[in-house]
Design an enzyme around this catalytic site. Structure first.
Site, PDB file in Angstrom:
ATOM      1  N   ASN A 149       5.895   6.156  13.848  1.00 53.57           N
ATOM      2  CA  ASN A 149       4.975   6.796  14.805  1.00 53.57           C
ATOM      3  C   ASN A 149       4.059   5.790  15.499  1.00 53.57           C
ATOM      4  O   ASN A 149       2.842   5.833  15.403  1.00 53.57           O
ATOM      5  CB  ASN A 149       4.173   7.933  14.148  1.00 53.57           C
ATOM      6  N   HIS A 207       8.237  14.405   6.210  1.00 52.72           N
ATOM      7  CA  HIS A 207       6.837  14.847   6.232  1.00 52.72           C
ATOM      8  C   HIS A 207       6.913  16.359   6.382  1.00 52.72           C
ATOM      9  O   HIS A 207       7.463  16.851   7.365  1.00 52.72           O
ATOM     10  CB  HIS A 207       6.119  14.194   7.416  1.00 52.72           C
ATOM     11  N   HIS A 224       4.975  12.274   0.541  1.00 51.59           N
ATOM     12  CA  HIS A 224       3.599  12.589   0.106  1.00 51.59           C
ATOM     13  C   HIS A 224       3.346  14.028  -0.353  1.00 51.59           C
ATOM     14  O   HIS A 224       2.565  14.759   0.250  1.00 51.59           O
ATOM     15  CB  HIS A 224       2.588  12.199   1.190  1.00 51.59           C
ATOM     16  N   ASP A 258       1.220   5.683   1.847  1.00 48.49           N
ATOM     17  CA  ASP A 258       1.001   6.307   3.157  1.00 48.49           C
ATOM     18  C   ASP A 258      -0.157   5.572   3.850  1.00 48.49           C
ATOM     19  O   ASP A 258      -0.996   6.197   4.497  1.00 48.49           O
ATOM     20  CB  ASP A 258       0.722   7.814   3.050  1.00 48.49           C
ATOM     21  N   ARG A 285       1.332   0.425  12.774  1.00 45.18           N
ATOM     22  CA  ARG A 285       0.664   0.683  14.073  1.00 45.18           C
ATOM     23  C   ARG A 285       1.140  -0.167  15.243  1.00 45.18           C
ATOM     24  O   ARG A 285       0.679   0.046  16.363  1.00 45.18           O
ATOM     25  CB  ARG A 285      -0.858   0.523  13.957  1.00 45.18           C
ATOM     26  N   HIS A 327      -6.961   3.137  10.335  1.00 47.16           N
ATOM     27  CA  HIS A 327      -7.535   3.594  11.608  1.00 47.16           C
ATOM     28  C   HIS A 327      -8.745   2.739  11.950  1.00 47.16           C
ATOM     29  O   HIS A 327      -9.384   2.163  11.061  1.00 47.16           O
ATOM     30  CB  HIS A 327      -7.968   5.063  11.509  1.00 47.16           C
TER      31      HIS A 327
HETATM   32  O1  DOR Z   1      -2.838  11.102   6.998  1.00 49.42           O
HETATM   33  C1  DOR Z   1      -1.858  10.808   7.665  1.00 49.42           C
HETATM   34  N1  DOR Z   1      -1.862   9.773   8.532  1.00 49.42           N
HETATM   35  N2  DOR Z   1      -0.763  11.567   7.552  1.00 49.42           N
HETATM   36  C2  DOR Z   1       0.291  11.420   8.361  1.00 49.42           C
HETATM   37  O2  DOR Z   1       1.241  12.145   8.221  1.00 49.42           O
HETATM   38  C3  DOR Z   1       0.260  10.418   9.447  1.00 49.42           C
HETATM   39  C4  DOR Z   1      -0.665   9.321   9.141  1.00 49.42           C
HETATM   40  C5  DOR Z   1      -0.980   8.473  10.338  1.00 49.42           C
HETATM   41  O3  DOR Z   1      -0.059   8.046  11.048  1.00 49.42           O
HETATM   42  O4  DOR Z   1      -2.177   8.208  10.561  1.00 49.42           O
HETATM   43 ZN    ZN Z   2       2.769   8.639   6.741  1.00 50.50          ZN
HETATM   44 ZN    ZN Z   3       3.233  12.070   6.753  1.00 51.44          ZN
END
Ligand code: DOR
Ligand code: ZN
Ligand code: ZN
Length: 417
Positions: free
Chosen positions: A87, A172, A225, A298, A57, A302
């Protein structure tokens, strides 16, 4: 420093031995060594776990996680090396962001952090990112994770170009037009809850596309995944044809089904979604027969604000670093009949081979990246105890076996439980 009296998981067997670490490297493995050390009687030493798919993050979403907090969660979970997805904000699409991540990781001084570069600039799906520059700065792979590269020609170019630089694309797989706003698996529980479903085909179509590209271009590809029984079957047949495809799955796909969504707990919202029992069983089969090469978390931390909303609006993702080993050990070894050496390969050896990373094995001359765990200790998952900023787990209250006692990186203790 010597690790004494432990059960040591080597590449192809488990032995009772002492391990001497010197200068950050495994110097010697022998039945009995003399000198200063830690007594690990009753404990098991695994090769330092490697997670090739996490989200840290930073930069941009430090409220969810930072490189420091994510690294702390990693070593608590027994991981000595993690690869972080691009990302972020800005996306990791340049040598500047790659270098930034590496400098933050060095500051944190916990586990090894390997950045994954974006496939396209800003993950916008329009122009290829500066792949060569990112590789030179230290990127270990490329991914558009969070989504697929929509344009097939662009994806073909990316795979060919990446391979010229010795990098793999980690895919992905999600056809966004088919997902069309779906948030859970299309099936009984989407009907029951009224939540919008997403077909397995949305994932499978892109798995098949990436494999077709890999075959035609004769380049390697890695599928992220995997969650569907049908996806496992596509990959199994591709491997049988000799296509250079590797694949990963996550603990939540072999320990949970979409039944978990029935109370609208947004901690069960993840992308790809939790599927049905037949998928869960096929994922376990795929892990066992080698169709699925490795286990990743993965790890998608959050903030509570992103999860304490209606199911449709909640963020996708599970905070996974602190539960992965125990969930995997409990489901696959204790209850699933897999061996410890096989589990160590799924969580350390295979990711090292797939991405050409150091470590992955306990042997003389390898970096002293080691995970010491009490496999007999049963504990209950409690998100309040997570050191990750992301407390979002669907496993709260679950009883699991396997507690990390020490995590050593380059011979230094980075976590003590
Ligand atoms: O559940 C997920 N969270 N799948 C993803 O592909 C991205 C990831 C995220 O960045 O939160
Ligand atoms: Zn991911
Ligand atoms: Zn993903």
């Amino acid at each position: 420093m010597i690790i004494k009296n432990a059960e040591v998981v080597l590449k192809d067997k488990v032995v009772r031995a002492d391990i001497r670490c010197e200068g950050g490297v495994i110097a010697e493995i022998a039945p009995k060594l003399s000198g200063e050390g830690i007594d690990c009687k009753g404990l098991t030493v695994l090769p330092g776990l490697i997670d090739m798919h996490v989200h840290l993050r930073e930069p941009g979403f430090e409220k969810k996680e930072t490189i420091e907090s994510g690294s702390r969660a990693a070593v608590k979970g027994g991981f000595t090396q993690i690869c972080c997805m691009p990302n972020t904000k800005p996306a990791c699409d340049s040598k500047i962001v790659v270098s930034y991540i590496l400098s933050k990781a060095k500051e944190a001084n916990l586990c090894k952090v390997r950045p994954i570069g974006a496939i396209t600039e800003g993950q916008k799906g329009e122009n290829l990112a500066a792949i060569g520059a990112m590789k030179a700065a230290g990127a270990v792979a490329l991914s558009e994770d969070g989504k697929s590269v929509l344009n097939t020609k662009l994806m073909a170019n990316a795979m060919a170009y990446a391979s010229d630089f010795g990098l793999k694309c980690l895919c992905h797989c999600e056809d966004a037009s088919l997902v069309d706003g779906g948030v859970v698996n299309e099936g009984y529980y989407s009907t029951l809850t009224g939540l919008k479903g997403s077909l397995r085909a949305a994932e499978d179509i892109v798995i098949a596309r990436e494999i077709c590209l890999a075959e035609s271009l004769n380049v390697p590809v890695h599928i992220c995944h995997v969650s569907t029984y049908s996806g496992v079957d596509i990959i199994r047949r591709a491997k049988a044809r000799g296509i250079k495809v590797t694949a990963e799955t996550c603990p939540h796909y072999f320990t949970l089904t979409d039944e978990a969504i029935k109370d609208f707990d947004t901690n069960t919202k993840v992308n790809p979604p939790l599927r049905a029992e037949k998928d869960r069983l096929a994922i376990i089969e795929g892990v066992k027969d080698g169709t699925l090469d490795c286990i990743v978390t993965d790890h998608a931390p959050h903030h509570a604000d992103d999860k304490n909303v209606e199911y449709d609006l909640a963020a996708f993702g599970i905070s996974g670093l602190e539960t992965s080993l125990a969930l995997s050990y409990t489901a696959l070894v204790k209850e699933g009949g897999m061996s410890l050496t096989e589990l160590a390969d799924k969580m350390s050896g295979a990711p090292a081979r797939i991405l050409n990373l150091e470590g992955g094995e306990i042997a003389a001359g390898m970096p002293a990246d080691l995970t010491v765990v009490d496999l007999k200790e049963e504990w209950t998952v409690d998100p309040a105890e997570f050191v990750s900023k992301g407390k979002n787990t669907p496993f709260a209250g679950r009883k699991v076996f396997g507690k990390v006692k020490y995590t050593l990186v380059d011979g230094e203790i980075k976590y003590e439980g």
